[in-house]
Write a protein that holds these residues in place. Structure first.
Motif, PDB file in Angstrom:
ATOM      1  N   PHE A 198       0.836  -1.198   0.000  1.00  0.00           N
ATOM      2  CA  PHE A 198       0.000   0.000   0.000  1.00  0.00           C
ATOM      3  C   PHE A 198       0.875   1.253   0.000  1.00  0.00           C
ATOM      4  CE2 PHE A 198      -2.173   3.247   2.624  1.00  0.00           C
ATOM      5  CZ  PHE A 198      -3.219   3.527   1.771  1.00  0.00           C
ATOM      6  N   PHE A 199       1.850   1.299   0.889  1.00  0.00           N
ATOM      7  CA  PHE A 199       2.683   2.507   0.968  1.00  0.00           C
ATOM      8  C   PHE A 199       3.578   2.661  -0.255  1.00  0.00           C
ATOM      9  CE2 PHE A 199       1.631   2.242   5.553  1.00  0.00           C
ATOM     10  CZ  PHE A 199       1.015   3.481   5.635  1.00  0.00           C
ATOM     11  N   LEU A 200       4.047   1.513  -0.782  1.00  0.00           N
ATOM     12  CA  LEU A 200       4.854   1.595  -2.001  1.00  0.00           C
ATOM     13  C   LEU A 200       4.029   2.183  -3.151  1.00  0.00           C
ATOM     14  CD1 LEU A 200       7.555   0.839  -3.410  1.00  0.00           C
ATOM     15  CD2 LEU A 200       6.412  -1.262  -4.159  1.00  0.00           C
ATOM     16  N   SER A 201       2.797   1.675  -3.279  1.00  0.00           N
ATOM     17  CA  SER A 201       1.922   2.172  -4.347  1.00  0.00           C
ATOM     18  C   SER A 201       1.669   3.664  -4.199  1.00  0.00           C
ATOM     19  CB  SER A 201       0.582   1.434  -4.332  1.00  0.00           C
ATOM     20  OG  SER A 201       0.674   0.271  -5.107  1.00  0.00           O
ATOM     21  N   LEU A 202       1.418   4.067  -2.941  1.00  0.00           N
ATOM     22  CA  LEU A 202       1.144   5.479  -2.668  1.00  0.00           C
ATOM     23  C   LEU A 202       2.347   6.340  -3.061  1.00  0.00           C
ATOM     24  CD1 LEU A 202      -1.497   6.380  -1.478  1.00  0.00           C
ATOM     25  CD2 LEU A 202      -0.362   6.668   0.723  1.00  0.00           C
ATOM     26  N   THR A 254      -4.200   8.536 -10.017  1.00  0.00           N
ATOM     27  CA  THR A 254      -5.149   7.422 -10.128  1.00  0.00           C
ATOM     28  C   THR A 254      -4.633   6.353 -11.081  1.00  0.00           C
ATOM     29  OG1 THR A 254      -6.765   9.183 -10.042  1.00  0.00           O
ATOM     30  CG2 THR A 254      -7.609   6.972 -10.364  1.00  0.00           C
ATOM     31  N   LEU A 255      -4.130   6.797 -12.235  1.00  0.00           N
ATOM     32  CA  LEU A 255      -3.644   5.832 -13.226  1.00  0.00           C
ATOM     33  C   LEU A 255      -2.542   4.967 -12.634  1.00  0.00           C
ATOM     34  CD1 LEU A 255      -3.498   8.093 -16.385  1.00  0.00           C
ATOM     35  CD2 LEU A 255      -4.913   6.060 -16.086  1.00  0.00           C
ATOM     36  N   SER A 256      -1.638   5.593 -11.905  1.00  0.00           N
ATOM     37  CA  SER A 256      -0.502   4.866 -11.349  1.00  0.00           C
ATOM     38  C   SER A 256      -0.948   3.907 -10.247  1.00  0.00           C
ATOM     39  CB  SER A 256       0.520   5.857 -10.809  1.00  0.00           C
ATOM     40  OG  SER A 256       1.449   5.198  -9.995  1.00  0.00           O
ATOM     41  N   LEU A 257      -1.844   4.404  -9.394  1.00  0.00           N
ATOM     42  CA  LEU A 257      -2.328   3.577  -8.287  1.00  0.00           C
ATOM     43  C   LEU A 257      -3.056   2.345  -8.810  1.00  0.00           C
ATOM     44  CD1 LEU A 257      -2.163   4.019  -5.255  1.00  0.00           C
ATOM     45  CD2 LEU A 257      -4.503   4.852  -5.314  1.00  0.00           C
ATOM     46  N   SER A 299       3.427  -5.192 -13.338  1.00  0.00           N
ATOM     47  CA  SER A 299       3.841  -6.597 -13.248  1.00  0.00           C
ATOM     48  C   SER A 299       5.037  -6.865 -14.147  1.00  0.00           C
ATOM     49  CB  SER A 299       2.711  -7.537 -13.664  1.00  0.00           C
ATOM     50  OG  SER A 299       1.501  -7.088 -13.192  1.00  0.00           O
ATOM     51  N   PHE A 300       5.078  -6.188 -15.290  1.00  0.00           N
ATOM     52  CA  PHE A 300       6.191  -6.418 -16.211  1.00  0.00           C
ATOM     53  C   PHE A 300       7.498  -5.860 -15.662  1.00  0.00           C
ATOM     54  CE2 PHE A 300       3.047  -7.265 -19.519  1.00  0.00           C
ATOM     55  CZ  PHE A 300       3.666  -8.272 -20.219  1.00  0.00           C
ATOM     56  N   VAL A 301       7.450  -4.648 -15.123  1.00  0.00           N
ATOM     57  CA  VAL A 301       8.703  -3.949 -14.836  1.00  0.00           C
ATOM     58  C   VAL A 301       9.088  -3.969 -13.359  1.00  0.00           C
ATOM     59  CG1 VAL A 301       8.512  -2.436 -16.820  1.00  0.00           C
ATOM     60  CG2 VAL A 301       7.531  -1.732 -14.641  1.00  0.00           C
ATOM     61  N   SER A 302       8.311  -4.650 -12.509  1.00  0.00           N
ATOM     62  CA  SER A 302       8.697  -4.674 -11.096  1.00  0.00           C
ATOM     63  C   SER A 302       9.718  -5.792 -10.877  1.00  0.00           C
ATOM     64  CB  SER A 302       7.488  -4.901 -10.210  1.00  0.00           C
ATOM     65  OG  SER A 302       7.122  -6.257 -10.263  1.00  0.00           O
ATOM     66  N   GLY A 303      10.365  -5.728  -9.731  1.00  0.00           N
ATOM     67  CA  GLY A 303      11.346  -6.759  -9.420  1.00  0.00           C
ATOM     68  C   GLY A 303      11.026  -7.370  -8.074  1.00  0.00           C
ATOM     69  N   PRO A 304      11.925  -8.217  -7.586  1.00  0.00           N
ATOM     70  CA  PRO A 304      11.680  -8.854  -6.307  1.00  0.00           C
ATOM     71  C   PRO A 304      11.597  -7.813  -5.197  1.00  0.00           C
ATOM     72  CG  PRO A 304      13.925  -9.250  -7.068  1.00  0.00           C
ATOM     73  CD  PRO A 304      13.175  -8.667  -8.203  1.00  0.00           C
ATOM     74  N   GLY A 305      10.636  -8.011  -4.302  1.00  0.00           N
ATOM     75  CA  GLY A 305      10.533  -7.116  -3.145  1.00  0.00           C
ATOM     76  C   GLY A 305       9.894  -5.789  -3.452  1.00  0.00           C
ATOM     77  N   SER A 306       9.391  -5.592  -4.679  1.00  0.00           N
ATOM     78  CA  SER A 306       8.718  -4.333  -4.950  1.00  0.00           C
ATOM     79  C   SER A 306       7.386  -4.600  -5.635  1.00  0.00           C
ATOM     80  CB  SER A 306       9.599  -3.439  -5.822  1.00  0.00           C
ATOM     81  OG  SER A 306       9.839  -4.088  -7.039  1.00  0.00           O
ATOM     82  N   SER A 307       6.471  -5.166  -4.852  1.00  0.00           N
ATOM     83  CA  SER A 307       5.140  -5.430  -5.406  1.00  0.00           C
ATOM     84  C   SER A 307       4.218  -4.287  -5.034  1.00  0.00           C
ATOM     85  CB  SER A 307       4.589  -6.741  -4.847  1.00  0.00           C
ATOM     86  OG  SER A 307       5.400  -7.804  -5.253  1.00  0.00           O
ATOM     87  N   THR A 308       3.519  -3.781  -6.042  1.00  0.00           N
ATOM     88  CA  THR A 308       2.558  -2.717  -5.759  1.00  0.00           C
ATOM     89  C   THR A 308       1.278  -3.340  -5.231  1.00  0.00           C
ATOM     90  OG1 THR A 308       1.682  -2.769  -7.987  1.00  0.00           O
ATOM     91  CG2 THR A 308       3.505  -1.251  -7.579  1.00  0.00           C
ATOM     92  N   LEU A 309       0.413  -2.500  -4.709  1.00  0.00           N
ATOM     93  CA  LEU A 309      -0.820  -2.982  -4.098  1.00  0.00           C
ATOM     94  C   LEU A 309      -1.670  -3.813  -5.054  1.00  0.00           C
ATOM     95  CD1 LEU A 309      -2.294  -2.897  -1.429  1.00  0.00           C
ATOM     96  CD2 LEU A 309      -3.543  -0.923  -2.262  1.00  0.00           C
TER      97      LEU A 309
END
Lengths: 368, 271
Positions: B57-61, B198-201, B208-218
């Motif tokens: 949640f905080f990462l997404s924010l 809003t678009l980013s959240l 999903s394509f560009v994230s890596g380990p330990g950085s999952s968005t909400l």
């Protein structure tokens, strides 16, 4: 030479402006005196606005030079010129109050705050808007917005004030009132002013001198009276007021006009050239009488074709009886002196037109 | 008249009934999402203790906020160039390339950005690994398109004589931009910011394509947890979101309403 420089606030030297090879302004030369109100008058697309924008610095001339108080301003951007402009839309900053709008220019000069307040109060007093200093532009009427716009453009005491269609956004009644008021304020400040307008009445009311423009060129420059009474071309004659034109020829000092039946004699000021020309007569300078008796010169007979009652005067169209101009319609203005008309005209009534020889203007024909 | 009323009602129910059910079941005691037992707020408390969800949640924010700021910055510059600089060589190419992400399928955008990041990583050693930074870059690339459009239309309808007047009164071009242009386009900047946020959240596919380990968005965490079975915690989280969005959009609508009514009153006061 020196003396001339002192009197000349703005000098436009051989200025042209091309947009994609089309000349919007074509070799214009102008000298504008200190303290005068100068109007650029012309139809839309005649280049008057482009010329004004070059004075302000928003456009760069393709060639030529512009001098303000004897110094060329060609290379200074708008924000360094001693020129301020009142825009047609007034361009008041909607997010600032009247006071902030007027102070804007003074703040750019980094004047001390007390001085800015004093100057703002002074110009607000000049346009009688002291009561509205904390209003936003949207809370003002059109006339009030115009006063604020004028105050803002006078606040920095510019060497040259530019007005772009100053009455364009006002309704007709307010226009007449503001024309005189604006001219009075500008004259009391004594600032040199160039205005652009397409409205001849506005130019004649406000300006000391007028330049008529057409297709990027200056056709005639002069005081309103000069331009009205002594137009130098068919275009200026037709642009300012209404006029009756008759084809004529001057040869060896003799004027022959086939379109008018009798002999036409012009005032001596006019007949100094040879070749084809026009005999020009202003409608209000023609007398209209019932009857058929003709003098030898400067008159013509005809029948009433059309009558328009305009309150202050009647516009009467008379169809000529004889000559090569048979059937040609002449416009005559007859003022309404008395409330109960003593002399009225009917349709198809026979009338005689006559005029003084001073009333006749000869205009050289541009094309044969 | 009657029938259209019912149709409208049916449409609204179709749209909002699932949301309502979701909100109601977030207050359900039972672990099963489909069976109502009794009222409780325990899933809200559990949600607060779920480190994974709260981190996401905080990462997404964080990503949404920084994406919004960057998109507004770049979008303003792009819009200004497009509107104010007149014709320049390559203008059509420039404007269509800015707008392109609008019509590009998300999968394509995501895949191509992934390939870009991998390629760059191999070539320059940057980005060394994918994570919040790469998600942020990806989000900015597509948010800028939307923000640019919003700001361009506002700039176009602005009376350019305002800027000329400011310059005429002695303000340098930079000053004119800061003191006149920016305040006048600020409503567009705010709505552009909200849009990008809003678009980013909201984004799942590209992240999903560009994230890596330990950085999952909400959205990624929610999506993967739902695959293992829906937990009422998600309902609680969704309810909080719906609440926030309702409050946020109401405040925005209310202030806009007040603003337009205020200016309308002023305009009618002119006569």
């Amino acid at each position: 030479m020196n003396d001339a420089k002192v009197h000349c606030a703005v000098e436009v030297v051989n200025v042209s402006k091309y947009f994609d090879d089309v000349a919007a302004v074509d070799q214009v030369n102008l000298k504008i005196n200190k303290g005068e109100i100068f109007a650029l008058l012309g139809g839309s697309g005649c280049g008057k606005t482009t010329l004004l924008r070059m004075l302000a610095g928003f456009e760069k001339p393709s060639q030529g030079d512009i001098k303000i108080n004897g110094v060329s301003v060609l290379n200074s951007p708008p924000y360094q010129r001693p020129v301020n402009m009142m825009f047609q839309s007034y361009a008041l900053f909607p997010h600032m109050t009247v006071e902030q709008n007027i102070a804007f220019g003074l703040k750019q000069d980094k004047l001390p705050a007390a001085q800015i307040v004093a100057r703002v109060t002074e110009v607000l007093g000049l346009v009688q808007m002291e009561k509205f200093r904390s209003r936003k532009p949207a809370q003002l009427s059109g006339g009030q917005q115009q006063r604020v716009a004028l105050a803002r453009s006078l606040a920095k005491k510019p060497a040259l004030l530019l007005l772009d269609e100053p009455m364009g956004a006002l309704d007709k009644k307010l226009r007449m009132q503001m024309q005189l008021e604006l001219a009075n304020i500008i004259e009391s400040v004594g600032v040199t002013c160039v205005m652009v307008t397409h409205d001849q009445e506005e130019a004649m009311t406000m300006a000391d001198r007028i330049a008529i423009m057409d297709q990027g060129r200056i056709m005639q420059v002069g005081q309103p009276r000069e331009i009205y009474e002594f137009p130098n071309s068919k275009l200026t004659a037709e642009f300012i007021g209404s006029i009756n034109l008759f084809k004529a020829v001057v040869s060896g000092g003799e004027l022959t006009c086939d379109e008018l039946p009798g002999q036409v004699v012009a005032g001596e000021a006019n007949a100094a050239f040879d070749g084809p020309c026009y005999v020009a007569l202003r409608p209000e300078k023609i007398r209209l009488e019932a009857g058929r008796n003709l003098d030898a010169k400067n008159c013509a007979a005809g029948k009433v074709n059309d009558i328009a009652y305009l309150g202050s005067h009647n516009v009467i169209h008379v169809r000529l009886d004889v000559g090569a101009g048979q059937g040609k319609v002449v416009q005559v203005h007859v003022s309404n002196f008395a409330r109960h008309a003593t002399q009225t005209f009917d349709f198809e009534q026979s009338v005689v037109l006559s005029w003084d020889q001073d009333a006749v203007v000869l205009i050289k024909a541009d094309q044969p | 008249m009657k029938i259209s009323r019912y149709l409208l009602l049916a449409g609204l129910v179709f749209l909002y009934f699932p949301l309502l059910v979701l909100v109601i079941y977030s207050f359900n005691e039972s672990r099963l999402v489909t069976i109502w037992t009794e009222f409780s707020v325990k899933w809200y408390l559990e949600l607060l203790e779920d480190r994974q969800l709260m981190d996401a949640f905080f990462l997404s924010l964080q990503i949404a906020c920084s994406t919004a700021f960057m998109s507004v910055l770049l979008g303003t510059i792009a819009a200004y160039v497009l509107v104010k600089f007149g014709r320049f060589p390559g203008q059509t190419l420039f404007s269509s390339m800015i707008i392109a992400p609008l019509v590009m399928p998300e999968v394509i955008t995501g895949l191509s950005l992934l390939l870009l990041f991998v390629g760059l990583g191999n070539w320059l050693g940057w980005p060394a690994s994918r994570g919040a930074m790469t998600i942020w870059i990806a989000h900015v690339t597509f948010s800028v398109a939307f923000v640019t459009i919003v700001i361009t239309s506002r700039l176009r309808e602005m009376d350019s004589s305002l800027e000329e007047a400011a310059m005429d009164l002695g303000a340098t071009p930079l000053k004119v931009f800061l003191v006149i242009t920016l305040p006048l386009i600020s409503p567009a900047l705010i709505s552009g910011w909200l849009l990008a946020f809003t678009l980013s959240l909201d984004d799942l596919v590209i992240a999903s394509f560009v994230s890596g380990p330990g950085s999952s968005t909400l959205p990624m965490v929610i999506y993967s947890s739902v695959r293992l079975g829906v937990s009422p915690k998600i309902n609680a989280l969704a309810t909080i979101f719906v609440g926030l969005i309702l409050v946020g959009s109401f405040v925005f609508w209310w202030s806009m309403q007040r603003w337009t009514r205020y200016s309308a009153a002023k305009t009618s006061g002119q006569q």
